[in-house]
Design a protein around this motif. Structure first.
Motif, short mmCIF file in Angstrom:
data_model
loop_
_atom_site.label_atom_id
_atom_site.label_comp_id
_atom_site.label_asym_id
_atom_site.label_seq_id
_atom_site.Cartn_x
_atom_site.Cartn_y
_atom_site.Cartn_z
N TYR A 1 34.19 -10.22 -42.20
CA TYR A 1 35.15 -9.99 -41.25
C TYR A 1 34.66 -9.40 -39.93
O TYR A 1 35.35 -9.03 -39.18
CB TYR A 1 36.53 -9.33 -41.92
CG TYR A 1 37.06 -10.36 -43.01
CD1 TYR A 1 37.58 -11.34 -42.80
CD2 TYR A 1 36.95 -9.86 -44.23
CE1 TYR A 1 38.15 -12.18 -43.86
CE2 TYR A 1 37.36 -10.65 -45.20
CZ TYR A 1 38.03 -11.83 -45.14
OH TYR A 1 38.74 -12.48 -45.96
N SER B 1 39.21 -16.64 -44.62
CA SER B 1 38.68 -16.19 -45.85
C SER B 1 38.23 -17.07 -46.53
O SER B 1 37.33 -16.93 -47.17
CB SER B 1 40.19 -15.75 -46.58
OG SER B 1 40.16 -15.59 -47.93
N LEU C 1 40.38 -7.33 -52.84
CA LEU C 1 40.90 -6.19 -52.69
C LEU C 1 41.62 -5.69 -53.84
O LEU C 1 41.95 -4.45 -54.36
CB LEU C 1 41.71 -6.06 -51.39
CG LEU C 1 40.69 -5.88 -50.43
CD1 LEU C 1 41.59 -6.05 -48.87
CD2 LEU C 1 39.67 -4.81 -50.22
P1 ADP Z 1 39.25 -12.18 -49.48
O1 ADP Z 1 38.71 -12.89 -50.51
O2 ADP Z 1 40.26 -13.17 -48.64
O3 ADP Z 1 38.53 -11.44 -48.54
P2 ADP Z 1 40.49 -9.77 -50.49
O4 ADP Z 1 41.20 -9.33 -51.28
O5 ADP Z 1 38.91 -9.04 -50.32
O6 ADP Z 1 40.31 -11.43 -49.99
O7 ADP Z 1 40.85 -9.22 -48.74
C1 ADP Z 1 42.31 -9.64 -48.41
C2 ADP Z 1 42.57 -10.01 -47.09
O8 ADP Z 1 42.27 -8.65 -46.35
C3 ADP Z 1 41.40 -10.87 -46.32
O9 ADP Z 1 41.75 -12.08 -46.43
C4 ADP Z 1 41.46 -10.39 -45.02
O10 ADP Z 1 42.39 -11.02 -44.08
C5 ADP Z 1 41.63 -8.93 -45.06
N1 ADP Z 1 40.39 -8.06 -44.84
C6 ADP Z 1 39.84 -7.67 -46.11
N2 ADP Z 1 38.65 -6.61 -45.59
C7 ADP Z 1 38.72 -6.85 -44.33
C8 ADP Z 1 37.76 -6.18 -43.11
N3 ADP Z 1 36.93 -5.40 -43.50
N4 ADP Z 1 38.43 -6.55 -41.96
C9 ADP Z 1 39.33 -7.43 -41.64
N5 ADP Z 1 40.07 -8.00 -42.58
C10 ADP Z 1 39.99 -7.59 -43.81
#
Ligand code: ADP
Length: 452
Positions: A348, A398, A408
């Motif tokens: 990201y 994503s 997450l």
């Molecule tokens: P994904 O597989 O979509 O990345 P995650 O559970 O890891 O799923 O993250 C959930 C959402 O949180 C992501 O889709 C993104 O929108 C946001 N996100 C996670 N990490 C970051 C980051 N470092 N910067 C910006 N947005 C983030």
């Protein structure tokens, strides 16, 4: 001695001396006088007895006395003692019963025929936000204002429960309560007159149910999308004459979709394993130096794929202020959680941006692992929901970067299983910071550090 005998004795006591001294007629008068005197004396004793009973009513003890009235006093005393004992026993039973209801995890209220509160346990008072003592004899509808509840009460059909929200002004999220009334007790005419009210907080239950429904819908949706794409390509390959270049492009797109499904299934399995397995033991050790070097290797490998020539590169910085430290827990889980945060930061943050990974010992001996980036950042309204399964701020972004929306969620589970805490802070346009702490009992200083 019964009262007839006493009466005869009284008669004889007047009659016999008179017959000895006077005539028979006088003897009869003497006997009657004896009876009269006895009656006066007896009614005086009866008054005394009556007074004693009044005293007993006022709580004074019954005094000893002789004769038939004394006998009666003794019997009354015995009966009084018996009924006092029974009263104490039933009072004790009532207290035991009320303490049992007090311990109930559900709210229990007793209402009279006019639906006024007669008694409430603490849980009931807490749930309905009333005062168990102060609000006794208050009408329940004055205290529970939800229209659904008033309608339920008026309709009189208590074969099912009613669900309503508390109108608390203090609570951020109002509670969802389920209440059901049951008729009990009977009045003089033998009609059921009182109401037992059972109250449960179903906020968490409803939330879990909604989450379960969302989860099933999300999983189906996530799997259906790549499946639809795949079957479309298969059909194309079957029906259209394609040249070698087109064929290989379609095949690589198909591989991408199957890869996506694999990642999704693998993340789902990880989540269910995390939920089902017990808390990680304190036996296994993960040296922080090993964790950090592994993360750096993986991050650089990822950058080689992401940072295409001519588009700038990520600036990656690793900072570990403590080297001689082991983390106690499941090393695979800890590696996967920290690597997830680093990968997210790279995914990201556009090339040219910076990602800083740090690990430090906090003053209270906890450890903090943090990943700070200079990416697009996240708007505040999304922050509380980021760890929900499948929650994404930018769905297409994503997907493009191979995300499953479960990363997450996995991180949060791992951290919580190790007794730690995940903190997310972000500013739109400036970047984000994802950090987790592990408690002091999950941290072990190695000997080298202790010696130093
Ligand atoms: P994904 O597989 O979509 O990345 P995650 O559970 O890891 O799923 O993250 C959930 C959402 O949180 C992501 O889709 C993104 O929108 C946001 N996100 C996670 N990490 C970051 C980051 N470092 N910067 C910006 N947005 C983030």
């Amino acid at each position: 001695m019964n009262r007839i005998t006493t009466l005869l004795i009284a008669f004889c006591a007047g009659f016999l001396p008179a017959i000895a001294l006077f005539s028979l007629q006088n003897a009869v008068w003497g006997g009657l006088l004896g009876v009269l005197l006895w009656l006066v004396w007896d009614s005086w004793r009866m008054r005394q007895f009556d007074q004693q009973l009044r005293n007993a009513q006022a709580g004074l003890p019954l005094q000893e006395s002789q004769g038939s009235w004394g006998l009666l006093t003794q019997r009354v005393r015995h009966l009084l003692r018996l009924s006092e004992q029974q009263l104490r026993q039933s009072d004790q039973r009532l207290q035991d019963f009320l303490s049992a209801i007090q311990a109930s995890p559900n709210g229990v209220l007793l209402l009279d025929a006019q639906t006024r509160i007669e008694w409430s346990n603490q849980t009931g008072a807490q749930l309905l936000e009333i005062d168990a003592q102060r609000d006794v004899l208050q009408h329940i509808t004055n205290l529970v204002r939800a229209p659904e509840f008033s309608e339920y009460l008026q309709a009189g059909d208590y074969s099912h429960d009613v669900v309503f929200e508390t109108a608390s002004s203090t609570a951020q999220h109002p509670k969802r309560l389920s209440a059901q009334l049951h008729r009990y007790g009977s009045n003089v005419q033998g009609n059921v007159s009182k109401l037992l009210m059972l109250v449960r907080d179903i906020t968490a239950l409803e939330l879990a149910e909604a989450q379960r429904r969302d989860f099933v819908a999300n999983v189906s949706h996530e799997i259906r999308t790549p499946l639809t794409v795949l079957s479309g390509f298969v059909e194309t390959l079957q029906n259209l004459p394609l040249d070698e270049a087109q064929r290989s492009r379609y095949l690589s797109l198909m591989q991408e979709q199957s890869q996506r499904m694999q990642s999704l299934v693998s993340d789902l399995l990880t989540l269910s394993r995390l939920e089902a397995s017990p808390a990680p033991s304190y036996e296994a050790r993960l040296p922080v130096s090993q964790l950090m070097s592994q993360l750096e290797r993986d991050a650089r490998a990822m950058m080689q794929v992401m940072d295409l020539p001519g588009h700038g590169t990520h600036r990656l910085h690793f900072d570990c202020t403590v080297q001689h430290l082991d983390l106690l827990g499941d090393s695979t889980e800890l590696l996967s959680a920290s690597s997830n945060l680093v990968q997210n930061a790279l995914r990201y943050t556009p090339p040219g941006g910076a990602v800083e990974v740090s690990l430090r010992l906090l003053p209270d001996d906890r450890v903090e692992f943090a990943v700070q980036d200079t990416g697009a950042g996240i708007a505040p309204e999304h922050l509380p929901r980021l760890t929900e399964r499948f929650y994404r701020v930018d769905r297409s972004r994503s997907r493009e970067s191979g995300g499953t929306g479960l990363g997450l969620s996995i991180v949060k589970h791992v951290v919580q299983r190790h007794g730690g805490e995940l903190r997310i802070s972000s500013e739109l346009g400036k970047g984000s910071r994802f950090a987790f702490t592990l408690p002091a009992n999950r941290v072990l200083m190695t000997e080298l550090r202790l010696a130093a």
